[in-house]
Design an enzyme around this catalytic site. Structure first.
Site, PDB file in Angstrom:
ATOM      1  CE  LYS A 193      -9.301  17.757  12.676  1.00  0.00           C
ATOM      2  NZ  LYS A 193      -7.997  17.255  12.177  1.00  0.00           N
ATOM      3  CD1 TRP A 231     -14.014  18.575  14.305  1.00  0.00           C
ATOM      4  CD2 TRP A 231     -13.684  16.431  13.739  1.00  0.00           C
ATOM      5  NE1 TRP A 231     -12.975  18.096  15.070  1.00  0.00           N
ATOM      6  CE2 TRP A 231     -12.747  16.782  14.744  1.00  0.00           C
ATOM      7  CE3 TRP A 231     -13.657  15.136  13.228  1.00  0.00           C
ATOM      8  CZ2 TRP A 231     -11.810  15.889  15.237  1.00  0.00           C
ATOM      9  CZ3 TRP A 231     -12.730  14.242  13.730  1.00  0.00           C
ATOM     10  CH2 TRP A 231     -11.806  14.618  14.721  1.00  0.00           C
ATOM     11  CD  GLU A 289      -3.620  -0.965   5.351  1.00  0.00           C
ATOM     12  OE1 GLU A 289      -4.666  -0.898   4.663  1.00  0.00           O
ATOM     13  OE2 GLU A 289      -2.710  -0.141   5.282  1.00  0.00           O
ATOM     14  CB  THR A 345      -0.894   0.050   1.259  1.00  0.00           C
ATOM     15  OG1 THR A 345      -0.060   0.349   2.377  1.00  0.00           O
ATOM     16  CG2 THR A 345      -1.591  -1.265   1.488  1.00  0.00           C
TER      17      THR A 345
END
Lengths: 560, 560
Positions: free
Chosen positions: A451, A456, A341, A195
């Site tokens: 942010k 957020w 993963e 990756t």
């Protein structure tokens, strides 16, 4: 651990390990007359496939491959790749699926790091290997692949300066078709691939036989009870996710075990894909949004019947705009979620009985979620201090995972491995919510979330809004520092050809502002700058490359 | 074993064991609004089921049950049994499913042998326990079950002289609904139960968590690729195999994991079963041929629509006659094959695309086979010297098995265990053929096959012939010594009420002789003696008890 009673074992009793060979054994049991197709170049039934996998095992053994060795493949999506998916791990060897879209320097790094011993390489990629071969430290032999053997058997294969074992098709055809695969421990490494993170060298993940068998079972478990994967006994499967990318998301193992007809398209050209899809009556594919977008916008798409086609989207977020466009063409599109993963599946959208009755427009809300948590996967939300957060569909936190097919680390990288598994949970790097109905909604990448003024804001949410504006083909939103608000979102857009000159950054802003005015969205969702670009930078696996956007396009985006 | 590379594990990484709790975790994920029904007495959704399993775990913990202890159940097929299927193993304890059809002496033997600590017992079986309780050496506490709590809450439960923990329903309702199941090793014993062989005491088989998870996956794997099990997302499942018999063949674990609607019928009375089947819209059941025969011959069967009902037959051979009768009622009947020692599934009939197009009559040949070898199971034919025999569909040998869910021995019985696993293969005791298409056909039990004039004659083949004669309800064929031929077949028949007086042993023989005359069957297939009987002796799990026929009915059968 609780003190249970373990099963007593009779000395002569046999308890088989979970190996890929047990999946392979299914290939000829049920519908061996079904076909495996490579473009318009090659087709065979499963009986032949079974034979060729054993022949390839003999070819590799003759080339010196032993259990524990690594065999690398550089090929387009083909029947040969599928043969290597089984022959290499069934030998106890490790299959390294090389990401051919990486730079030659990165490919070199991964090949040395994985200690590739034998490389099976398509002639299209020979120039890459020629460029790096002086620096390859472990490769002993090469097997070359050419599609010409099917079209121009008399033609010469590209000349190489390698230690060539021979040409794949000829080696396989000449090999002994008998090969009995031995038993070994189920925790043996079966596959590895790399990756590319945001920093440093590519990182190698690895999966054991047991993990890949369990992942295949996870896909199986989605069928009969949940019908999340719209697959059926008579399905025709064509992956449009490169086989080097997380083993084609694991579906080739499943499709082989279930004796589905399989179609491998080679490289991805929209018209060829659509042609193949119709000719071979493909009913199930999976791909990243970019590919679906390319197909949906192909002029051919509107002239053909795509209503039998089911598509699972993953890799990056399926926007409502794209989902709607696909649904309007009759394509049954849903989304799944996973990462390299995690082998990769962690959730797939499943519409329950009530949701199935909703209108297409209402279904978009569910279809564009990350999905319901997969069988045998645990997903939780964690805050920065390692506390679990509630699954109320509102609280946002980092998504952490456990399950029987999560990579147990990065190869030869203890530091990154410990960080990945901090606190005994695999950290996905994604910010999400989880509903009490087990639905996961990805808000953003941890590092991409914006942010602004104490709020957020998910860059994905803004991209979703932009995707629904008529004329917008693609968009990417990134945050840049702002003195007043801390950070502010900025957007780059690709405009559809027909809308060039009709749309302006200002008209897009006005459209969003109108949504603010009627209370549909918060005002901080309107990007500060909107810039039209001819193309959005993508990573080697087709994801929007926000790292490059933030670095290379910063000045252009922030300019007035 | 081949020297592979094992996956390196990061110290903080987590790789979950395969436990029944991972199946249980699925119970509330997908369609938790679906119901689990007990006769017309009790119904709940999966959310309540999840809660009650955790409550039962608290009840058992309060009663002193710890990981490694054994909890026994004596109940009719009910939701309570299903709750114990999950709560007991998820605690790390061992579920002993007592065969309530055994004699009190045998039940006593199995309870002491399995070291039962807590017993959950339906009041119907209290008299058995009262009779043996002085000899029970390990039981500490009893939890009593009564159906009266649903119908006559004010009525008194049967009086006992036991150390009663309390009444099940009340204990569960009063218990804390929070319980987090811990992790432990996947090789921990989850269940045990006893098989009754032809000689000696009942033998205890045992299965680990891993084995039961893998068996559930095997059932799963039958769906989407093979459609051998005609199950679907919307199916309604009602077992008509006692839950004490090989965990209801493993299907309750599957049905729970897939959130199917489940119906538990208590005890088996034909009219009640048919009523429940229709009322709850049952679509999938499994049972032994005796039960199907009873239902097919029930006067109610002909008045109702059974065309939505799919039935998997196992336990003993499905005859063509019974299969035809069921198919004529619209019931989709197929056969599977397994045994207590194999958890149990080893093969299930799977009609492929061509076979599905055959007429019902032609399909009988396939539907009455033992099935195609199950995913992940290896079945081979072995001769008396331990040599493997060819899979040509003709060569007959003993069926031997391997797979991830075979019992690893008989509990505390080394000698029988070594015999079961002689040469590293589980000996089924069945004589069979295997086709190149992976179809298994059982010829007979090793001990029931009839050797006559140098020919091996399958008693099942003759029973199949007899089953197709109009008016024959059931038959059993056994071999007795014969001076001239070594052994000769003899038959006992049950005649349908309408045919009493119309059929005679001589007319049956003539029918068979006609088949000999036209070359349809060999002459040694005609039994020497045919006797009509009111009933055929059966074992506690409903199989024809040839041992008893040979011993107790010998004189009657051989008399002229």
């Amino acid at each position: 651990m609780a003190k249970t009673k373990l099963i007593p074992r009779t000395s002569s009793a046999y308890d088989p390990p979970l190996l890929i060979k047990t999946l392979f054994a299914q290939a000829v049991r049920y519908n061996p007359q079904r076909e495996i197709v490579y473009r318009d170049l090659f087709r065979m039934n499963y009986t032949t496939f079974d034979k060729r996998v054993r022949q390839l095992a003999n070819v590799l053994t003759n080339a010196g491959v032993e259990a524990g060795d690594t065999v690398a493949v550089m090929d387009w999506d083909s029947h040969r790749y599928l043969e290597a998916f089984f022959a290499v791990p069934c030998l106890g060897a490790i299959l390294h699926t090389i990401n051919v879209r990486l730079s030659p320097a990165q490919i070199l790094y991964t090949m040395n790091h994985a200690e590739d011993k034998v490389v099976i390489v398509h002639e299209d990629f020979v120039p890459i290997l020629e460029a790096i071969k002086g620096q390859l430290t472990t490769v002993e032999k090469y097997i070359i692949i050419s599609d010409k053997v099917y079209t121009h058997p008399e033609a010469e294969i590209i000349a190489t300066t390698f230690a060539l074992e021979g040409e794949y098709e000829q080696l396989v055809n000449d090999a002994n078709p008998e090969f009995e695969f031995a038993d070994f421990e189920e925790d043996s490494i079966a596959t590895t691939f790399y990756t590319t993170g945001t920093t440093g060298n590519p990182k190698g993940v690895y999966f054991s036989h047991r993990q890949l068998v369990m992942h295949t079972f996870c896909l199986l478990a989605y069928f009969p009870g949940y019908r999340a994967l719209p697959l059926d006994n008579r399905d025709v499967y064509m992956p449009i996710t490169p086989l080097f990318h997380v083993h084609g998301w694991g579906f080739p193992l499943l499709a082989t075990m279930l004796n589905f007809k399989q179609v491998y398209p080679g490289r991805y050209e929209p018209e060829m894909l659509l042609k193949l899809l119709l000719k071979e009556k493909v009913t199930f594919s999976h791909c990243v949004p970019t590919i679906l977008n390319m197909l949906v916008n192909s002029p051919v798409a509107k002239q053909v019947d795509l209503s039998k086609w089911n598509v699972l989207i993953g890799g990056s977020a399926l926007t409502r705009g794209l989902a709607k466009a696909a649904l309007e063409l009759g394509i049954n599109v849903t989304q799944g979620y996973g990462m390299s993963e995690t082998a990769p599946i962690m959730s797939v959208v499943h519409l329950n009985e009530e949701q199935e009755k909703l209108s297409i427009e209402e279904q978009l809300e569910f279809r564009t979620k990350a999905g319901k948590i997969a069988p045998f996967v645990e997903l939780r939300l964690m805050d920065d201090d390692g506390n679990f957060l509630p699954h109320d569909g509102e609280t946002v936190g980092e998504l952490v995972a456990r399950g029987p097919w999560m990579t147990q680390g990065y190869y030869k990288d203890a530091e990154a491995s410990e960080k990945l598994w901090a606190g005994g949970w695999l950290h996905t790097g994604d910010v999400a919510t989880i509903g009490p109905d087990y639905y996961v909604t990805i808000a953003d990448r941890v590092k991409d979330v914006i942010k602004t003024g104490g709020e957020w804001v998910s860059s994905l949410d803004i991209e979703n809004l932009l995707s629904q504006i008529e004329g917008v083909a693609e968009s990417a939103v990134v945050g840049f520092p702002d003195i007043k608000w801390g950070e502010r979102p900025h957007a780059i857009l690709v405009i559809k050809p027909d809308y060039q000159g009709k749309l302006t950054p200002e008209s897009i802003k006005s459209t969003l502002q109108a949504k603010v005015d009627c209370g549909e969205i918060n005002r901080w969702y309107v990007p500060d700058q909107i810039k039209f670009v001819p193309e959005i930078p993508k990573t080697s696996v087709g994801k929007i490359d926000k790292k490059r956007i933030r670095s290379e396009m910063r000045e252009m985006i922030l300019s007035n």
